[in-house]
Design a protein around this motif. Structure first.
Motif, short mmCIF file in Angstrom:
data_model
loop_
_atom_site.label_atom_id
_atom_site.label_comp_id
_atom_site.label_asym_id
_atom_site.label_seq_id
_atom_site.Cartn_x
_atom_site.Cartn_y
_atom_site.Cartn_z
N LEU A 209 16.43 5.27 -10.22
CA LEU A 209 15.14 5.88 -9.95
C LEU A 209 15.30 7.27 -9.33
O LEU A 209 14.57 8.21 -9.67
CB LEU A 209 14.31 4.99 -9.02
N VAL A 210 16.27 7.41 -8.43
CA VAL A 210 16.51 8.71 -7.81
C VAL A 210 17.07 9.69 -8.84
O VAL A 210 16.68 10.86 -8.88
CB VAL A 210 17.45 8.56 -6.60
N ALA B 27 18.42 10.63 -0.65
CA ALA B 27 17.60 10.57 -1.87
C ALA B 27 16.83 11.87 -2.08
O ALA B 27 16.75 12.38 -3.21
CB ALA B 27 16.65 9.39 -1.80
N SER B 28 16.24 12.41 -1.03
CA SER B 28 15.48 13.66 -1.16
C SER B 28 16.38 14.80 -1.60
O SER B 28 15.98 15.64 -2.41
CB SER B 28 14.81 14.00 0.18
N LEU C 182 0.81 -1.22 0.00
CA LEU C 182 0.00 0.00 0.00
C LEU C 182 0.84 1.27 0.00
O LEU C 182 0.28 2.37 -0.05
CB LEU C 182 -0.93 0.02 1.23
N ARG C 183 2.15 1.15 0.03
CA ARG C 183 2.98 2.35 0.16
C ARG C 183 2.91 3.23 -1.08
O ARG C 183 2.94 4.45 -0.98
CB ARG C 183 4.43 1.96 0.46
N ALA D 258 10.31 6.59 -6.88
CA ALA D 258 11.60 6.58 -6.19
C ALA D 258 11.41 6.51 -4.67
O ALA D 258 12.10 5.75 -3.98
CB ALA D 258 12.39 7.83 -6.57
N LEU D 259 10.48 7.29 -4.15
CA LEU D 259 10.24 7.28 -2.70
C LEU D 259 9.76 5.91 -2.23
O LEU D 259 10.22 5.39 -1.20
CB LEU D 259 9.21 8.35 -2.34
#
Length: 303
Positions: A107-108, A231-232, A19-20, A211-212
């Motif tokens: 992805l990042v 990553a952020s 569900l993320r 990515a998250l």
């Protein structure tokens, strides 16, 4: 950035893996919806109550948010003690994990590319309105609303699409859609520019959500905060650089050069992401990066 890292770790502890993607999409949808509603509400409150009252109300919303976070109860293991280790070593460990991970790294980087293209596109907006469409600056509000609408729709559907498509396919498609939207804004035709703004809004959130969610899925819990913070930073730092670069380009070059270059880079990056790593082993959280998969896993992934 501190709250982003903490939120990522909290979501990984509280929300089931399947569900993320939906949850991250809903969070982004809520943020984009507030970008559409908050300016109107703020303007109305400012006219009715005055600036000081609006400032106090705004500050109160942060207090309420902090209180709501404090009421959340999540069972998680306390962080392991790192006696004798400097904080820089722990930070470097998170960056090293991200750099070496075959799934997270592309992805990042894709998300960072998307943010840079969006920044280059936004800095060309007023030159596009003046030189290309011959519209007033107020028309930028229409374009922003369409982009926001696209982001809301994208955030609501991202989780469902992530469950049905390979891990790299969806962000590649999102980046390609963003690039097409940027290219459409280089045309002097108003309907194409309107459609391009909508496409930009639809495409931009997809790499970010992917990515998250991948960071939450493939990072061990003891490293999640540091990897998420790194990553952020990588994902959102290019925005400032793109604004500076775009401001310089639009002052010296035709705005179409800027948009065409950004669109071409976006399409090339999307193609590279889509065509690489299709059969590469994907490490999951807790699995050492670079470890050879078991014969059963390798056979299943090849199939």
């Amino acid at each position: 950035m501190l709250t982003d890292a903490a939120e990522t770790a909290l979501v990984a502890a509280a929300v089931p893996d399947e569900l993320r993607g939906d949850f991250n999409g809903l969070v982004l949808t809520a943020m984009e919806s507030m970008k559409l509603l908050a300016p109107l509400a703020g303007a109305g409150l400012f006219a009715a109550l005055g600036g000081p009252t609006v400032g106090l109300l705004d500050a109160a919303t942060f207090v309420l948010a902090a209180t709501a976070f404090g009421l959340i109860r999540v069972r998680e293991a306390p962080p392991a003690a790192r006696i004798g280790r400097a904080w820089t070593a722990g930070t470097a460990e998170g960056a090293r994990y991200l750099r070496r991970h075959p799934v997270l790294r592309p992805l990042v980087v894709t998300s960072a590319t998307a943010m840079m293209l969006a920044g280059l596109s936004s800095t060309a907006t007023y030159a596009m309105l003046d030189d290309g469409l011959h519209r007033s600056p107020a028309f930028a509000g229409v374009l922003t609303s369409l982009q926001g609408l696209g982001s809301v729709v994208s955030g609501l559907t991202a989780g469902t699409l992530m469950r049905r498509l390979p891990e790299r396919t969806l962000p590649a498609a999102g980046l390609a859609l963003l690039a097409v939207g940027v290219l459409a804004r280089a045309t002097p035709w108003t309907p194409a520019v309107l459609g391009g703004s909508l496409a930009l809004g639809l495409g931009l959130p997809v790499p970010l959500v992917a990515a998250l969610t991948a960071v939450q899925r493939h990072t061990p819990s003891e490293l999640l905060g540091r990897v998420a913070a790194t990553a952020s930073t990588v994902m959102y730092a290019p925005t400032g650089l793109a604004l500076l670069l775009g401001a310089g380009m639009v002052a010296r070059l035709d705005y179409r050069v800027q948009l065409l270059a950004a669109g071409a880079v976006g399409l090339a990056a999307a193609a590279v992401l889509a065509m690489t790593g299709r059969t590469r082993h994907t490490p999951h959280a807790g699995e050492p990066v670079g470890a050879r998969p078991s014969p059963e896993t390798e056979a299943a992934e090849t199939t």
